[in-house]
Design an enzyme around this catalytic site. Structure first.
Site, PDB file in Angstrom:
ATOM      1  N   GLU A 101       5.133   2.286  14.330  1.00 39.02           N
ATOM      2  CA  GLU A 101       6.284   1.473  13.920  1.00 39.02           C
ATOM      3  C   GLU A 101       6.001   0.664  12.654  1.00 39.02           C
ATOM      4  OE1 GLU A 101       9.608  -1.630  15.730  1.00 39.02           O
ATOM      5  OE2 GLU A 101       8.172  -0.644  17.043  1.00 39.02           O
ATOM      6  N   SER A 143       0.830  -1.205   0.000  1.00 38.84           N
ATOM      7  CA  SER A 143       0.000   0.000   0.000  1.00 38.84           C
ATOM      8  C   SER A 143       0.863   1.254   0.000  1.00 38.84           C
ATOM      9  CB  SER A 143      -0.915  -0.013   1.234  1.00 38.84           C
ATOM     10  OG  SER A 143      -1.625   1.201   1.348  1.00 38.84           O
TER      11      SER A 143
END
Length: 303
Positions: free
Chosen positions: A99, A74
């Site tokens: 993260e 993505s």
């Protein structure tokens, strides 16, 4: 419609998903990579990925490789749409939250990433990392328990203070901490998702680790529900009470209604499990506590 998480509204300012209106509008600006925008509490920047270090206080230890791969794809296609949360550490940056987005951006080969940079202390960094993960429901039950324990151990916080910080009840914190008393094999099954949080809390009521492991295996092999497990654990605990009292109430399979009512009232009063053991006209009241801090809490109630 967003899912309720039980976090207090006062914590929303600490969570990247709940950035201020000003920060949110700034994120949408087309020239984000050239801008450094200052708000009251933070700055929105485009930060070089190579200048970012992992947060040593990050409570999350397990990342789903498949989901991380999907996020990487993505990011390659549309970039990082939501800023990560950082704090400045000398001439570098330390992650507070986001993260997975940072890792995905690294894997995607990006040179920089949008970030909200805040000036905060160690304990604030840890608190915000925990809250961000709880908000997203990303922490497994063991990581959550370890995070609470670290807040208490490293920053000298009580269970009540931890509860207030993360917007949860003190009994919820106490029940979470009990999971750390489970055997390492059982904890691994919880981390891997083979056992649910409900299974984990039920097993934590047992002190014998061999029995914990035996039941954990049965949960996996027989697909036991939490309710089925609770019934099994209840039977085991009743047997243990009988043995410890040298069969004083041997053969007593159903407690008198009055004793059950007393157990219910006292359990609610002390926010923990309370058992009434009868031996003829005499008996005992057994009050469970999770740790010394929990014992002090119960003692304060008694006072």
């Amino acid at each position: 419609m967003s899912k309720k998480t039980g976090l207090g509204k006062g914590l929303s300012a600490l969570i990247p998903d709940s950035l201020s209106v000003q920060e949110t509008s700034l994120i949408k600006q087309s020239k984000l990579e050239q801008d450094t925008i200052t708000t009251l509490e933070s700055e929105l920047r485009q930060v070089p990925i190579a200048d970012i270090d992992r947060n040593p206080y990050q409570p999350r230890t397990v990342f789903d490789d498949e989901k991380l791969a999907e996020l990487t794809t993505s990011v390659q296609e549309v970039g990082v749409l939501q800023p990560i949360l950082l704090r400045e550490q000398n001439d570098r940056y330390e992650l507070i939250a986001g993260e997975r987005r940072w890792l995905a951006a690294r894997r995607a080969g990006l040179s920089s990433i949008p970030a909200v940079v805040r000036r905060i202390k160690d304990i604030e960094s840890f608190e915000q990392a925990i809250i961000e993960n709880l908000h997203r429901e990303d922490l497994n039950p063991i990581d959550e328990a370890v995070a609470y324990h670290r807040l208490m151990d490293e920053f000298s916080m009580t269970q009540q203070q931890v509860a207030e910080k993360v917007g949860r009840s003190r009994p919820a914190i106490s029940n979470s901490l009990r999971l750390l008393h489970l055997s390492s094999d059982v904890q691994r099954l919880i981390i891997d998702g083979a056992l649910s949080a409900g299974h984990a809390r039920c097993l934590a009521g047992l002190t014998d680790r061999k029995i914990q492991e035996k039941l954990a295996s049965r949960i996996v092999s027989e697909a036991l529900s939490v309710r089925q497990l609770e019934a099994i654990v209840s039977d085991i605990q009743d047997e243990n009470v009988n043995d410890s009292k040298q069969k004083a109430i041997s053969g007593m399979s159903v407690k008198e209604a009055a004793y059950l009512e007393v157990e219910k009232i006292l359990s609610e009063r002390f926010d923990t499990k309370v058992s009434v053991v009868s031996r003829g006209k005499r008996g005992q009241i057994l009050i469970e506590f999770a740790d010394p801090d929990d014992l002090q809490r119960i003692f304060n109630i008694l006072e």
